[in-house]
Design an enzyme around this catalytic site. Structure first.
Site: not given
Length: 334
Positions: A107, A194
């Site tokens: 990420r 999210h």
């Protein structure tokens, strides 16, 4: 010799360039960007829609395709260009651009590549629309909203991440399906980050003011014989499933973004779970963006609702905040 137009139309007012009242820009004309565009057009939210992307042919094609539907729309001006001057005087700018995660990519690496894209996009947006509100949709949305806030220099009430607005919509849809009612009559909130580590606030789930957790105290726990916890699991997995089936998700996020824009352009002061700067709330000490129930109106994101959260829910929020900060603190060139 008078032209046909001159013979047909007798002007009353002097012709002069008018500044649009409700101009919306969408940056990125991929699947998500175009779903945002069509949702915005379908709800007649803009008097001018601008599209921007680096892919000139695709951009021009999408613009023409939408323009050809003008008869069926109430948006008199649809423009597109790779040059950001086309976005001037936007009230709201939706950012859907960014690079996709590659297989096995961390990420941090994905975010850093997106930072490099945003370093080009964000200053241009602010240059041409210094008073705009930016809605960030690109993933990972919470980190990229932070990145946008840092790069833009805009106050935090004008930088908003689409956050858990869609997660909460999925949650309400899935619960409403189980109950046989419309999602708008089933109230429930998904907050925090999210995606995978989002937090379902079971204590707040209600139908017509009736708390579902009061009817089933085990709701949302592992001891629940009806296994309502599975609904939140389905929310988390739903994006992956749609991507597996059709390659991407776009319609629901497009509709969800148009919903946020409507609250702002129409000054509705509706409450949405969107990503905002949460430093100082729930014991979070770093500058991270997470979704909380926020009031959206013409000024942007003007207030946050103090949601009563249980200890384990606060712990989950803090854990997400730490995870995000771990990535953010190592980002270069911000």
């Amino acid at each position: 010799m008078a032209t046909l137009k001159e013979k047909l139309i007798a002007p009353v007012a002097e012709e002069e360039a008018t500044i649009p009242n409700n101009k919306i820009t969408v940056v990125g004309v991929g699947q998500v960007g175009m779903a945002c565009a069509i949702s915005i057009l379908g709800k007649s939210l803009a008097d001018e829609l601008a599209l921007v992307d680096v892919l000139e042919d695709k951009l021009k094609g999408e613009m023409m395709d939408l323009q050809h539907g003008s008869l069926f729309l109430q948006t008199p001006k649809i423009v597109a260009d790779k040059d950001y001057s086309v976005t001037a005087n936007s009230k709201i700018v939706v950012v859907t651009a960014g690079v996709r995660q590659q297989e096995g990519e961390s990420r941090l690496n994905l975010v850093q590549r997106n930072v490099n894209v945003f370093k080009f996009i964000i200053p241009q947006i602010v240059k041409y629309s210094p008073d705009c509100i930016i809605i960030v949709v690109s993933n990972p949305v919470d980190i990229l909203t932070y990145v946008t806030w840092k790069l833009s220099g805009l106050p935090k009430h004008r930088v908003i991440g689409s956050g858990c607005n869609l997660d909460s919509a999925r949650f309400r849809y899935l619960m409403a399906e189980k109950l046989g009612i419309h999602p708008s009559s089933c109230h429930g909130w998904i907050l925090g980050e999210h995606g995978d580590s989002s937090v379902a606030v079971w204590s707040g789930v209600n139908v017509a003011g009736v708390s579902l957790q009061e009817l089933n105290p085990e709701m949302g726990t592992d001891n629940d014989s009806e296994n309502w916890k599975e609904v939140h699991k389905m929310v988390v997995e739903s994006a992956y499933e749609v991507i597996k089936l059709k390659g991407y998700t776009n319609w629901a996020i497009g509709l969800s973004v148009a919903d946020l824009i409507e609250s702002m352009l129409k000054n509705l002061s509706r409450i949405h779970p969107v990503s905002t700067m949460v430093k100082g709330m729930y014991g979070i000490e770093n500058e991270v963006f997470l979704s909380l129930p926020c009031i959206l109106n013409a000024r942007g994101l003007t207030s946050v609702i103090n949601q009563k959260l249980k200890d384990d829910e606060v712990a989950q929020l803090k854990k997400s905040a730490d995870t995000l900060w771990d990535i953010q603190k190592d980002l270069k060139d911000l």
